[in-house]
Each structure stands twice: as C-alpha cells, then as structure tokens.
Design a protein around this motif. Structure first.
Motif, PDB file in Angstrom:
ATOM      1  N   GLU A  49      56.655 -29.420 -64.182  1.00  0.00           N
ATOM      2  CA  GLU A  49      57.165 -27.975 -64.094  1.00  0.00           C
ATOM      3  C   GLU A  49      55.996 -27.365 -63.018  1.00  0.00           C
ATOM      4  OE1 GLU A  49      57.513 -24.190 -66.840  1.00  0.00           O
ATOM      5  OE2 GLU A  49      57.871 -26.080 -67.623  1.00  0.00           O
ATOM      6  N   ALA A  50      54.744 -27.558 -62.935  1.00  0.00           N
ATOM      7  CA  ALA A  50      54.126 -27.132 -62.041  1.00  0.00           C
ATOM      8  C   ALA A  50      54.335 -27.775 -60.512  1.00  0.00           C
ATOM      9  CB  ALA A  50      52.678 -27.203 -62.416  1.00  0.00           C
ATOM     10  N   ARG A  51      54.672 -28.820 -60.465  1.00  0.00           N
ATOM     11  CA  ARG A  51      55.099 -29.184 -58.883  1.00  0.00           C
ATOM     12  C   ARG A  51      56.321 -28.672 -58.562  1.00  0.00           C
ATOM     13  NH1 ARG A  51      55.748 -34.763 -60.319  1.00  0.00           N
ATOM     14  NH2 ARG A  51      53.678 -34.642 -61.087  1.00  0.00           N
ATOM     15  N   GLU A  52      57.362 -28.396 -59.546  1.00  0.00           N
ATOM     16  CA  GLU A  52      58.455 -27.808 -59.347  1.00  0.00           C
ATOM     17  C   GLU A  52      58.297 -26.194 -58.929  1.00  0.00           C
ATOM     18  OE1 GLU A  52      61.288 -28.253 -62.316  1.00  0.00           O
ATOM     19  OE2 GLU A  52      61.557 -30.563 -61.864  1.00  0.00           O
ATOM     20  N   SER A  53      57.517 -25.645 -59.798  1.00  0.00           N
ATOM     21  CA  SER A  53      56.940 -24.188 -59.378  1.00  0.00           C
ATOM     22  C   SER A  53      56.417 -24.021 -58.132  1.00  0.00           C
ATOM     23  CB  SER A  53      56.119 -23.734 -60.686  1.00  0.00           C
ATOM     24  OG  SER A  53      55.598 -22.486 -60.179  1.00  0.00           O
ATOM     25  N   ALA A  54      55.582 -24.871 -57.839  1.00  0.00           N
ATOM     26  CA  ALA A  54      54.609 -24.885 -56.308  1.00  0.00           C
ATOM     27  C   ALA A  54      55.842 -25.181 -55.464  1.00  0.00           C
ATOM     28  CB  ALA A  54      53.663 -26.077 -56.493  1.00  0.00           C
ATOM     29  N   GLU A  55      56.712 -26.146 -55.576  1.00  0.00           N
ATOM     30  CA  GLU A  55      57.709 -26.347 -54.527  1.00  0.00           C
ATOM     31  C   GLU A  55      58.646 -25.237 -54.178  1.00  0.00           C
ATOM     32  OE1 GLU A  55      59.747 -28.679 -51.575  1.00  0.00           O
ATOM     33  OE2 GLU A  55      57.877 -28.904 -52.543  1.00  0.00           O
ATOM     34  N   ASN A  56      59.065 -24.473 -55.475  1.00  0.00           N
ATOM     35  CA  ASN A  56      59.871 -23.275 -55.450  1.00  0.00           C
ATOM     36  C   ASN A  56      59.433 -22.084 -54.720  1.00  0.00           C
ATOM     37  OD1 ASN A  56      62.123 -24.806 -56.435  1.00  0.00           O
ATOM     38  ND2 ASN A  56      61.706 -23.663 -58.501  1.00  0.00           N
ATOM     39  N   ALA A  57      57.988 -21.970 -54.969  1.00  0.00           N
ATOM     40  CA  ALA A  57      57.085 -20.885 -54.439  1.00  0.00           C
ATOM     41  C   ALA A  57      57.175 -21.467 -53.000  1.00  0.00           C
ATOM     42  CB  ALA A  57      55.750 -20.830 -55.126  1.00  0.00           C
ATOM     43  N   ARG A  58      56.790 -22.355 -52.674  1.00  0.00           N
ATOM     44  CA  ARG A  58      56.741 -22.714 -51.212  1.00  0.00           C
ATOM     45  C   ARG A  58      57.838 -22.429 -50.267  1.00  0.00           C
ATOM     46  NH1 ARG A  58      57.664 -26.903 -47.794  1.00  0.00           N
ATOM     47  NH2 ARG A  58      58.562 -28.337 -49.380  1.00  0.00           N
ATOM     48  N   ILE A  59      59.062 -22.877 -50.966  1.00  0.00           N
ATOM     49  CA  ILE A  59      60.203 -22.740 -50.499  1.00  0.00           C
ATOM     50  C   ILE A  59      60.445 -21.097 -50.274  1.00  0.00           C
ATOM     51  CG2 ILE A  59      62.819 -22.790 -50.815  1.00  0.00           C
ATOM     52  CD1 ILE A  59      62.232 -25.581 -52.045  1.00  0.00           C
ATOM     53  N   SER A  60      60.152 -20.410 -51.272  1.00  0.00           N
ATOM     54  CA  SER A  60      60.431 -18.806 -51.051  1.00  0.00           C
ATOM     55  C   SER A  60      59.757 -18.307 -50.104  1.00  0.00           C
ATOM     56  CB  SER A  60      60.296 -18.305 -52.652  1.00  0.00           C
ATOM     57  OG  SER A  60      58.915 -18.449 -52.912  1.00  0.00           O
ATOM     58  N   ARG A  61      58.287 -18.773 -50.004  1.00  0.00           N
ATOM     59  CA  ARG A  61      57.570 -18.065 -48.934  1.00  0.00           C
ATOM     60  C   ARG A  61      58.039 -18.529 -47.532  1.00  0.00           C
ATOM     61  NH1 ARG A  61      53.214 -20.311 -51.777  1.00  0.00           N
ATOM     62  NH2 ARG A  61      53.141 -22.199 -50.375  1.00  0.00           N
ATOM     63  N   VAL A  62      58.654 -19.751 -47.421  1.00  0.00           N
ATOM     64  CA  VAL A  62      59.304 -20.239 -46.097  1.00  0.00           C
ATOM     65  C   VAL A  62      60.277 -19.235 -45.747  1.00  0.00           C
ATOM     66  CG1 VAL A  62      60.664 -22.227 -44.985  1.00  0.00           C
ATOM     67  CG2 VAL A  62      58.379 -22.807 -46.122  1.00  0.00           C
TER      68      VAL A  62
END
Length: 126
Positions: free
Chosen positions: A90-103
């Motif tokens: 979940e943390a990995r997915e959350s970090a990935e989603n945060a990175r995608i939203s930042r991009v």
C-alpha cells in the motif's frame, strides 16, 4: 530321610505319595497365607497403573496445549508478516500514485505556463 534297606516297592511309593501330599498342603497353606499380601500387591499395581495413566494423560494434555500455543503464535506471526507486506504494498502504491499526481500536476503547470506565455506573446503582437 535315611534309606532303609528293606523297603519294598509299595513302601517307597507310599512314602513318595506322602511327601507329595505334604508338599501340596504346605503349598496351599503358603498360598492362603500370602492371599492378603497378594490382594494388597494387586491393589498397589492397580494404583500404579492408574497413576501412570494419569501422568500420561497430563503429558499429552500439556503437549496438546504447547502445540496449540505454537500454532497460535505461528498464525499470529504469519498474520503480522502479511500485514507488513500489505502495508508495504500500500505504501509503494501510495508513493507511486503521489509521484504520478506530481508528474501530472507538473505537466499541467508547465502547460499552463506555456499557454500564459503564448497568450502574452499574442497580446503583445496585437
């Protein structure tokens, strides 16, 4: 018993029969005398067997309790490991989603800046 020289066959047979009879009566008397001791020994044996069975049952009960405790601990450890793994995912997915939203936000900001410059250039030309 001394040997008499003039013993006949019948005398010897009767003496042997008398000896056998006296041995048999002595055996029966000894058996009757030992009967109370035998019953107490039998009672002691029965109590020993019962105590042994009770100890065996207690040992089995303790082994079953220990086995169930170990199984419970193993299940708890497995659940904890699965929870940690799920949290990592979940943390990995959350970090990935945060990175995608930042991009996506950066891309939107870049496009907005480009559109603003384009609009400013068109305003200067007009």
């Amino acid at each position: 018993m001394g040997h008499a020289r003039n013993n006949e066959l019948t005398d010897r047979r009767s003496a042997a029969a008398d000896a056998k009879a006296s041995l048999l009566t002595a055996y029966r008397a000894a058996k009757k005398a030992a009967e109370p001791l035998q019953s107490t020994r039998q009672a002691e044996r029965i109590s020993l067997v019962e105590a042994r069975e009770a100890r065996r049952a207690e040992r089995e009960r303790l082994q079953n309790e220990e086995r169930s405790r170990v199984e419970t601990l193993a299940a708890q450890e497995q659940a904890a490991i699965e929870a940690v793994a799920a949290a990592e995912v979940e943390a990995r997915e959350s970090a990935e989603n945060a990175r995608i939203s930042r991009v996506v936000e950066d891309e939107a900001a870049r496009k907005a800046e480009r559109d603003r410059r384009y609009a400013a250039r068109k305003a200067r030309q007009a």
